[in-house]
Design an enzyme around this catalytic site. Structure first.
Site, PDB file in Angstrom:
ATOM      1  N   GLU A 331      12.097  -3.067  -0.760  1.00  0.00           N
ATOM      2  CA  GLU A 331      12.834  -2.360  -2.026  1.00  0.00           C
ATOM      3  C   GLU A 331      14.476  -1.942  -1.405  1.00  0.00           C
ATOM      4  O   GLU A 331      15.236  -1.942  -2.154  1.00  0.00           O
ATOM      5  CB  GLU A 331      12.519  -1.080  -2.365  1.00  0.00           C
ATOM      6  N   LYS A 441      -4.571  14.842   7.029  1.00  0.00           N
ATOM      7  CA  LYS A 441      -4.560  16.276   6.601  1.00  0.00           C
ATOM      8  C   LYS A 441      -5.661  16.922   7.342  1.00  0.00           C
ATOM      9  O   LYS A 441      -6.767  16.995   6.557  1.00  0.00           O
ATOM     10  CB  LYS A 441      -4.421  16.401   5.269  1.00  0.00           C
TER      11      LYS A 441
END
Ligand code: ADP
Length: 543
Positions: A331, A441
């Protein structure tokens, strides 16, 4: 009041003409399917690109129509880059390593009218043919002598197609914002998404790449792009080498072959090579096993995935090669950062230099960076705070092709959310800690899988390492280290885990190690974490 400067458009064809005028005698060397060492010059290449443009104009195409390539890095592919974009069409580069269903999706989504293909991919395209009915014809990138018998409709031989055309083609002039090339992201989540580059973004990006603090390119360089022409325009190398007159050496189908790359580097005097970390593993392994040193090589640009410190050290200590780590995305054309030294670092020890070189690098002029927290608040550049990395600039996509905002990747204030999580230090050096979707996490705190992988790669018994989060009853997730052991090395789990002590916070140390023969890779050579998480979905960590 406007200034009184000419408004000449920034067009890709102007790079080709500049190269022909000033660097016509510079060599381009390629390995191709039909020639182990093809050589000619920029002065040969540009007229052939003009001939191709003339031939394309006769196919009844409209400006902006997509012409695809499925090919390795070689001189014909380079000519197609210039011929197609220069004539005002869109060069859609396709990664041949994608799954067949992804290839079909991409070809149909892009509405490719013609496909230029290497000989090697003819059988693949023949198989896909019933699913890509809108492709009108195929250009086989070879000469008449090597033309295969094929069921592909309207198949023409590249050399025959351009042979009768004039070399005096006048490149059309148009708005510099005209689309020039199309490249789809590899689609590790969901369908691949198309990134549509334009002439202006391409020329500005090439200007940025040649700068001393980025690739430091000049006509004295000999450049080996091992990054494919189908992967984000080979990081802009076809344009930046033509802008500067650097000699190009292209490995064709020999991308992953350590010995072939070594031979090319040695015989062609390559001083700058570019690629993702996995290709350098193959080259470094070959050199180690055969006792060879990369004499001519001065620097490597490595990006696309985190560069392990062990690799940076091996390049420097064994081969006296500087590693320039780069970070970017499809991108982003792709360059966002480059890791080169800055004034004030003269007294750094070797260790400090290696530490710094493991970061993704500092922002290149033209690509603004910021990190934000979950609420979108901008975070400080203290090297500690980490958050979602966002970018903005003239070679960053403003949307995906035909998605019209549906991807939800852009913020209201005009930044592109990269999907990476990063820190930025006070000197502006950015370090990627994870992709948002790979973050581990544990007990509400983030653990950087990239830092753990880098640490593991520093152990001599580890050939390749990946760290993923595995479900844990108390901490939600805990890290699992998955490794491929180096050939002939035998190492115990505990010894590996002890290796992390003192190198990372204690609570980051993985809970277990799994040994595998091979890690799954994406079509661009990155570790496929999604697949790995699937493989280890039911993995029970030890108590
Ligand atoms: P894809 O893998 O989706 O085809 P790209 O080649 O555009 O696409 O990959 C871009 C991603 O690769 C970045 O968002 C980042 O996660 C990763 N990446 C690129 N360079 C680096 C780097 N130097 N360090 C860590 N990750 C990197």
């Amino acid at each position: 009041m406007h200034g009184l400067m000419m408004d000449t458009p920034l067009l890709i064809s102007s790079i080709a003409e500049h190269a022909a005028n000033f660097h016509g005698d510079r060599e381009i060397v390629s390995v191709t399917m039909d020639n182990p060492r093809h050589r000619y010059t920029v002065g040969d290449a540009v007229p052939r690109a003009r001939q191709l443009a003339g031939a394309l104009d006769k196919l009844g195409l409209e400006r902006g129509d997509r012409i695809a390539t499925i090919a390795w890095n070689d001189y014909r592919h380079l000519e197609i880059y210039y011929g197609v974009s220069g004539a005002g069409y869109v060069c859609h580069t396709i990664n041949p390593r994608l799954f067949p269903e992804q290839l079909v999706f991409i070809i149909n989504h892009a509405e490719d009218r013609y496909i230029c293909t290497d000989l090697m991919f003819v059988p693949l395209l023949e198989k896909l043919l019933p699913q890509i009915p809108n492709v009108e014809g195929f250009v086989i990138m070879t000469d008449a002598a090597h033309m295969p018998d094929t069921s592909l409709p309207n198949a023409v031989c590249y050399e025959t197609m351009i042979a009768g055309e004039s070399t005096d083609y006048d490149w059309p002039q148009f708005d510099e914002r005209t689309a020039s090339a199309l490249c789809y992201t590899s689609g590790t989540t969901g369908d691949p998404k198309g990134v549509l580059y334009d002439h202006r973004s391409t020329v500005l990006h090439a200007y940025a790449a040649v700068a001393p603090d980025v690739m430091n390119l000049s006509s004295c360089d000999v450049v080996l792009p091992v990054v494919p022409l189908f992967h984000v325009n080979a990081w802009g190398i076809p344009y930046s080498t033509f802008m500067t007159g650097a000699k190009l050496v292209m490995p064709g189908p020999k991308m992953g072959d350590g010995e072939a790359l070594y031979e090319l580097i040695k015989s062609e005097n390559v001083n700058l090579a570019l690629g993702v970390p996995t290709v350098w593993l193959a080259l470094l392994q070959y050199c180690e096993q055969s006792g060879q040193v990369l004499q001519s090589l001065e620097r490597t640009v490595i990006g696309g995935a985190a560069v392990p410190r062990a690799m940076i050290e091996q390049f420097r200590k064994v081969h006296d090669v500087q590693t320039i780590q780069g970070w970017g995305m499809t991108e982003m054309s792709p360059l966002g950062t480059a890791n080169t030294p800055k004034a004030g670092q003269e007294s750094f020890t070797e260790d400090q230099r290696f530490d710094l070189a493991t970061k993704a690098g500092r922002g290149i002029y033209g690509c603004e960076l910021r990190i934000v927290d979950d609420e979108g608040q901008v975070l400080p550049w203290d090297g500690v705070a980490y958050g979602a990395l966002q970018v903005r600039g003239p070679w960053i996509c403003s949307d995906y092709y035909k998605l019209e905002g549906a991807a939800g990747t852009h913020t209201e204030d005009g930044w592109f959310d990269t999907g990476d999580v990063a820190t930025i230090d006070p000197q502006g050096y950015m370090a990627i800690t994870d992709r948002t979707k790979d973050v581990i996490k544990s007990g509400g705190e983030w653990i950087s899988s990239i830092e753990l992988e880098n640490t593991a790669m520093g152990h001599p018994a580890v050939a390749e390492a990946a760290v993923i989060g595995v479900a844990h009853p108390k901490w939600t997730e805990r890290p699992l280290l998955v490794i491929v052991a180096a050939e002939g090395q035998d190492i115990g789990k505990q010894e590996l885990l002890d290796f992390f002590k003192g190198k990372v916070a204690d609570w980051w140390i993985p809970n277990d190690v799994a040994f595998v023969d091979e890690l799954p890779h994406t079509a661009t050579g990155k570790i496929k974490k999604i697949e790995l998480r699937r493989q280890f979905a039911d993995y029970a960590l030890p108590e």
